[in-house]
Design an enzyme around this catalytic site. Structure first.
Site, PDB file in Angstrom:
ATOM      1  N   CYS A   1     137.914  -1.746  86.989  1.00 18.53           N
ATOM      2  CA  CYS A   1     138.102  -0.723  88.115  1.00 18.53           C
ATOM      3  C   CYS A   1     137.851  -1.428  89.342  1.00 18.53           C
ATOM      4  O   CYS A   1     136.626  -1.886  89.717  1.00 18.53           O
ATOM      5  CB  CYS A   1     137.128   0.465  87.782  1.00 18.53           C
ATOM      6  SG  CYS A   1     137.017   1.522  89.353  1.00 18.53           S
ATOM      7  N   ASP A   2     138.654  -1.487  90.174  1.00 20.91           N
ATOM      8  CA  ASP A   2     138.830  -2.272  91.642  1.00 20.91           C
ATOM      9  C   ASP A   2     137.286  -1.659  92.361  1.00 20.91           C
ATOM     10  O   ASP A   2     136.596  -2.438  92.841  1.00 20.91           O
ATOM     11  CB  ASP A   2     139.912  -2.147  92.516  1.00 20.91           C
ATOM     12  CG  ASP A   2     140.829  -3.060  91.964  1.00 20.91           C
ATOM     13  OD1 ASP A   2     140.535  -3.801  91.048  1.00 20.91           O
ATOM     14  OD2 ASP A   2     142.079  -2.584  92.218  1.00 20.91           O
TER      15      ASP A   2
END
Length: 111
Positions: free
Chosen positions: A9-10
């Site tokens: 997840c960025d």
């Protein structure tokens, strides 16, 4: 400090990177690989309510109406990727997500 999120997840990666750059030690829990303890889910749900469930996720869109209407803690136990993230905890402070306000609240006292 403990951070619950997804390793790919960025937003979670940005959060961890900023926290570590500020000199904070992060214990990372990947909700997909490690799961989330039901007691933790109950605490998170008590703190954040319905905001804990990410209703914009692909997983959410794939659920039936009856599944969506079920108990949110049970739903998150079965589908940990439905949890909005990151959840960040240090002592008695608990936050959800990583926006400017949350970022500033964690980084203000750091370093």
């Amino acid at each position: 400090m403990r951070v619950w999120g997804l390793k790919n997840c960025d937003t979670c990666r940005k959060a961890v990177k900023a926290l570590e750059a500020a000199g904070l030690s992060v214990d990372y829990v990947d909700v997909r690989a490690d799961g989330v303890d039901p007691a933790d889910l109950a605490r998170f749900h008590a703190a954040f309510g319905e905001a804990l469930v990410n209703k914009r996720s692909t997983t959410w869109r794939g659920l039936s109406d009856s599944e969506r209407a079920g108990d949110p803690i049970e739903l998150l136990t079965q589908n940990p990727t439905l949890m909005k993230r990151p959840v960040i905890e240090d002592r008695d402070k608990l936050t959800l997500g990583w926006d400017a306000i949350t970022r500033d609240s964690w980084l203000e006292g750091a370093a």
